[in-house]
Design a protein around this motif. Structure first.
Motif, PDB file in Angstrom:
ATOM      1  N   SER A 169      -0.510   2.018   9.020  1.00 49.07           N
ATOM      2  CA  SER A 169      -1.615   1.000   8.868  1.00 49.07           C
ATOM      3  C   SER A 169      -1.876   0.105  10.039  1.00 49.07           C
ATOM      4  CB  SER A 169      -1.421   0.127   7.373  1.00 49.07           C
ATOM      5  OG  SER A 169      -1.200   0.983   6.189  1.00 49.07           O
ATOM      6  N   VAL A 189      -2.632  -3.927   6.783  1.00 49.25           N
ATOM      7  CA  VAL A 189      -3.894  -3.879   6.094  1.00 49.25           C
ATOM      8  C   VAL A 189      -4.580  -2.388   5.876  1.00 49.25           C
ATOM      9  CG1 VAL A 189      -4.282  -6.328   6.207  1.00 49.25           C
ATOM     10  CG2 VAL A 189      -5.117  -4.639   7.935  1.00 49.25           C
ATOM     11  N   ARG A 191      -7.649  -2.049   5.892  1.00 44.77           N
ATOM     12  CA  ARG A 191      -8.951  -2.259   7.027  1.00 44.77           C
ATOM     13  C   ARG A 191      -8.758  -3.517   7.605  1.00 44.77           C
ATOM     14  NH1 ARG A 191     -10.400  -2.674   1.909  1.00 44.77           N
ATOM     15  NH2 ARG A 191     -11.075  -0.316   1.620  1.00 44.77           N
ATOM     16  N   SER A 192      -9.558  -3.555   8.899  1.00 44.95           N
ATOM     17  CA  SER A 192      -9.772  -4.779   9.758  1.00 44.95           C
ATOM     18  C   SER A 192     -10.205  -5.796   9.021  1.00 44.95           C
ATOM     19  CB  SER A 192     -10.443  -4.458  10.867  1.00 44.95           C
ATOM     20  OG  SER A 192      -9.950  -3.384  11.565  1.00 44.95           O
ATOM     21  N   ILE A 193      -9.665  -7.002   9.145  1.00 53.21           N
ATOM     22  CA  ILE A 193     -10.113  -8.191   8.233  1.00 53.21           C
ATOM     23  C   ILE A 193     -10.430  -9.333   9.603  1.00 53.21           C
ATOM     24  CG2 ILE A 193      -8.849  -7.828   6.312  1.00 53.21           C
ATOM     25  CD1 ILE A 193      -6.796  -9.874   6.939  1.00 53.21           C
ATOM     26  N   GLN A 198      -9.746 -12.955   3.386  1.00 55.41           N
ATOM     27  CA  GLN A 198      -9.733 -11.339   3.133  1.00 55.41           C
ATOM     28  C   GLN A 198      -8.514 -10.955   3.003  1.00 55.41           C
ATOM     29  OE1 GLN A 198     -11.968 -10.241   6.860  1.00 55.41           O
ATOM     30  NE2 GLN A 198     -13.781  -9.568   5.421  1.00 55.41           N
ATOM     31  N   GLU A 202      -7.753  -5.877  -2.032  1.00 61.22           N
ATOM     32  CA  GLU A 202      -8.674  -4.729  -1.664  1.00 61.22           C
ATOM     33  C   GLU A 202      -8.341  -4.350  -0.219  1.00 61.22           C
ATOM     34  OE1 GLU A 202     -11.347  -8.338  -1.578  1.00 61.22           O
ATOM     35  OE2 GLU A 202      -9.842  -7.448  -2.755  1.00 61.22           O
ATOM     36  N   ASN A 203      -7.668  -5.147   0.684  1.00 60.63           N
ATOM     37  CA  ASN A 203      -7.279  -5.155   1.895  1.00 60.63           C
ATOM     38  C   ASN A 203      -5.830  -4.932   2.054  1.00 60.63           C
ATOM     39  OD1 ASN A 203     -10.191  -5.303   2.735  1.00 60.63           O
ATOM     40  ND2 ASN A 203      -9.747  -7.672   2.472  1.00 60.63           N
TER      41      ASN A 203
END
Length: 298
Positions: A169, A189, A191-193, A198, A202-203
């Motif tokens: 990740s 994470v 995905r990038s935040i 964020q 969900e991340n």
């Protein structure tokens, strides 16, 4: 469909061959704990008879449901991935019990695939809820500092593939977002935040549930095979650990996320993926698949 059958059988054998040493240590019905993630289940074989204080402590958190809704908050690639400390939402510390005595032994070294308790620097007897998986051979480091880090379990070979996917990740530094996030300097994470808001489920690499699997001493051959296949082939059997059902002579599980069935009937193992074929497909015999599952610790 025949390709799928051959692939599952071949991968099953490939996964079990390196497990000879682990199988020797897990012939007794050691406790299996399943850590459910979006990538698939992380199954941990606990060293019940060797780390009684540490295993009892870990199982206490599992049985109280403290790890449900938690997330992996620290990842150092090639070193460790760590969880057991925080839940979300909102981001909150896991309620901890009293710290436990260190049970480190050089016979249970911090090598790849082992699971150990995290603790405070300079205090060997400070472990509470946090634990980590060794991503590499960390014996030279972790066996030799702070009284040694207590290894209390081993990730099964199929589940280690899932750990490796989580360990790939991306990372963010969220340690300056607020005081409660100070431990999130190497936060994995999905995905990038771009902002602190964020840092949300969900991340994050979430643990949906942590629970004991049925004892290997009492689980049926079908359940042991199902548990193994769920870890080895999460792309076909998701989510893991659905109810075991019976119908028309089959003992089976239905995987809602992949719309797939895995079943046992008349000492044979079958699967059905309606989106690929309306026909029930033979995977092999119960004896064949049980041997693979047992060799992998299931």
């Amino acid at each position: 469909m025949k390709f799928l059958t051959r692939t599952m059988a071949a991968v099953g054998l490939a996964l079990v061959l390196p497990l000879a040493a682990l199988a020797q240590n897990t012939t007794a019905p050691n406790t299996l704990v399943r850590i459910s993630t979006a990538e698939g289940p992380i199954d941990i074989v606990l060293l019940d008879s060797q780390d009684t204080i540490t295993v009892t402590n870990f199982l206490g958190y599992v049985r109280r449901g403290n790890y449900n809704g938690s997330f992996f908050h620290r990842l150092v690639p090639g070193f460790v991935i760590q969880g057991g400390g925080y839940t979300a939402p909102p981001v909150t510390r896991v309620p901890t019990q009293a710290a436990i005595a260190n049970e480190f032994s050089a016979t249970r070294s911090n090598v790849r695939g082992t699971v150990a308790m995290a603790k405070l620097g300079g205090n060997p007897n400070s472990a509470t809820s946090e634990w980590f998986v060794n991503l590499g051979n960390n014996a030279a480091n972790l066996d030799a500092q702070n009284g040694g880090f207590t290894v209390f379990g081993r990730v099964t070979a199929p589940s280690m593939a899932i750990v490796d996917r989580l360990a790939a990740s991306r990372l963010v530094d969220a340690s300056t977002c607020e005081a409660a996030f100070s431990a999130f300097g190497s936060l994995p994470v999905v995905r990038s935040i771009s902002n602190c808001a964020q840092v949300a489920p969900e991340n994050l690499l979430m643990v949906t549930r942590a629970a004991e699997l049925p004892s290997r001493a009492t689980a049926s051959p079908a359940e042991r095979i199902f548990d193994y296949v769920e870890a080895a082939f999460p792309q076909y059997a998701k989510p893991a650990s659905p109810a075991t059902l019976t119908a028309n002579g089959y003992t089976y599980r239905f995987y809602s996320a992949t719309n797939a069935y895995l079943g046992v009937k008349d000492d044979k193992v079958y699967y059905l993926v309606p989106s690929l074929s309306p026909d029930i497909q033979l995977l092999g015999t119960v004896d064949e698949w049980l041997a693979i599952a047992q060799g992998a610790g299931y």
